[in-house]
Design an enzyme around this catalytic site. Structure first.
Site, mmCIF file in Angstrom:
data_model
loop_
_atom_site.group_PDB
_atom_site.id
_atom_site.type_symbol
_atom_site.label_atom_id
_atom_site.label_comp_id
_atom_site.label_asym_id
_atom_site.label_seq_id
_atom_site.Cartn_x
_atom_site.Cartn_y
_atom_site.Cartn_z
ATOM 1 C CB CYS A 74 -11.115 -2.092 0.642
ATOM 2 S SG CYS A 74 -10.540 -1.425 -1.564
ATOM 3 C CB CYS A 114 -8.646 -4.350 -3.267
ATOM 4 S SG CYS A 114 -8.068 -3.775 -3.546
ATOM 5 C CB CYS A 134 -5.527 -1.179 -1.919
ATOM 6 S SG CYS A 134 -6.691 -0.674 -0.978
ATOM 7 C CG ASN A 150 -0.787 -0.354 3.026
ATOM 8 O OD1 ASN A 150 0.199 -1.276 2.811
ATOM 9 N ND2 ASN A 150 -0.851 0.186 3.301
ATOM 10 C CD GLU A 197 -1.399 4.999 4.844
ATOM 11 O OE1 GLU A 197 -0.659 5.608 5.594
ATOM 12 O OE2 GLU A 197 -2.164 3.178 4.887
ATOM 13 C CD GLU A 219 -5.331 -6.051 -1.746
ATOM 14 O OE1 GLU A 219 -5.077 -4.741 -1.607
ATOM 15 O OE2 GLU A 219 -6.013 -6.324 -0.638
HETATM 16 N N1 THU Z 1 -4.938 -1.988 2.864
HETATM 17 C C1 THU Z 1 -4.348 -2.472 1.883
HETATM 18 O O1 THU Z 1 -3.269 -2.179 1.163
HETATM 19 N N2 THU Z 1 -4.781 -3.910 1.604
HETATM 20 C C2 THU Z 1 -6.851 -4.555 2.167
HETATM 21 O O2 THU Z 1 -6.680 -5.225 1.586
HETATM 22 C C3 THU Z 1 -6.967 -3.424 3.219
HETATM 23 C C4 THU Z 1 -6.957 -2.031 3.504
HETATM 24 C C5 THU Z 1 -4.391 -0.577 3.151
HETATM 25 C C6 THU Z 1 -5.416 0.742 2.318
HETATM 26 C C7 THU Z 1 -4.557 1.554 3.188
HETATM 27 O O3 THU Z 1 -3.386 1.741 3.243
HETATM 28 C C8 THU Z 1 -4.616 0.915 4.666
HETATM 29 O O4 THU Z 1 -4.794 -0.650 4.655
HETATM 30 C C9 THU Z 1 -5.714 1.380 5.648
HETATM 31 O O5 THU Z 1 -7.527 1.214 5.100
#
Ligand code: THU
Length: 134
Positions: free
Chosen positions: A87, A90, A54, A43, A45, A56
């Site tokens: 999520c 994804c 994310c 991920n 941000e 994925e």
């Molecule tokens: N996140 C992912 O990268 N994948 C997931 O399956 C769940 C959430 C990340 C998004 C964000 O950077 C952090 O987790 C909190 O939501």
């Protein structure tokens, strides 16, 4: 023939590179593409929160950049009390490229894991046919 790369191990490694100054929640994902190659993502941000991506999504982007458009397996890992589930967005992204019997393994850094069919992750997926006129 070499042993296939362990997807959870690959996801665990790439997770270390997650850029998460806002949530502090590192996630790693790794997938096996149709040709057997493994692609990974973490991920990433952003100070403009909705612009974050994310793990994925990163793995899928790497796969497509690598010339592949199908996946047979995907693994996701995070330091969470229970295996983290992708999520909604994804789920749709994974579904786009998942082969019919593709699986997803969701894992924790402590060693819990659960595997299911990608198809079961997104009942009622939006599909191309829904754009067809009657
Ligand atoms: N996140 C992912 O990268 N994948 C997931 O399956 C769940 C959430 C990340 C998004 C964000 O950077 C952090 O987790 C909190 O939501």
């Amino acid at each position: 023939m070499p042993e296939p790369i362990d997807l959870i191990a690959a996801a665990r490694d790439v997770r270390e590179n997650a850029y998460v100054p806002y949530s502090n929640f590192q996630v790693g994902a790794a997938l096996r593409a149709g040709d057997g190659r493994v692609f990974a993502g973490c991920n990433v941000e952003n100070v403009a929160y909705p612009e974050g991506t994310c793990a994925e999504a990163g793995a899928i982007a790497a796969m497509v950049a690598g010339g592949q458009t199908s996946l047979t397996e995907i693994a996701v890992i995070a330091d969470s009390p229970v295996p983290v589930t992708p999520c909604g967005g994804c789920r749709q992204k994974i579904f786009e490229f998942a082969r019919p019997n593709a699986t997803i393994t969701m894992a924790t850094t402590d060693g819990l894991k659960t595997t299911m069919a990608v198809a079961d992750l997104l009942p009622g997926a939006f599909v191309q046919a829904q754009m067809d006129r009657a």
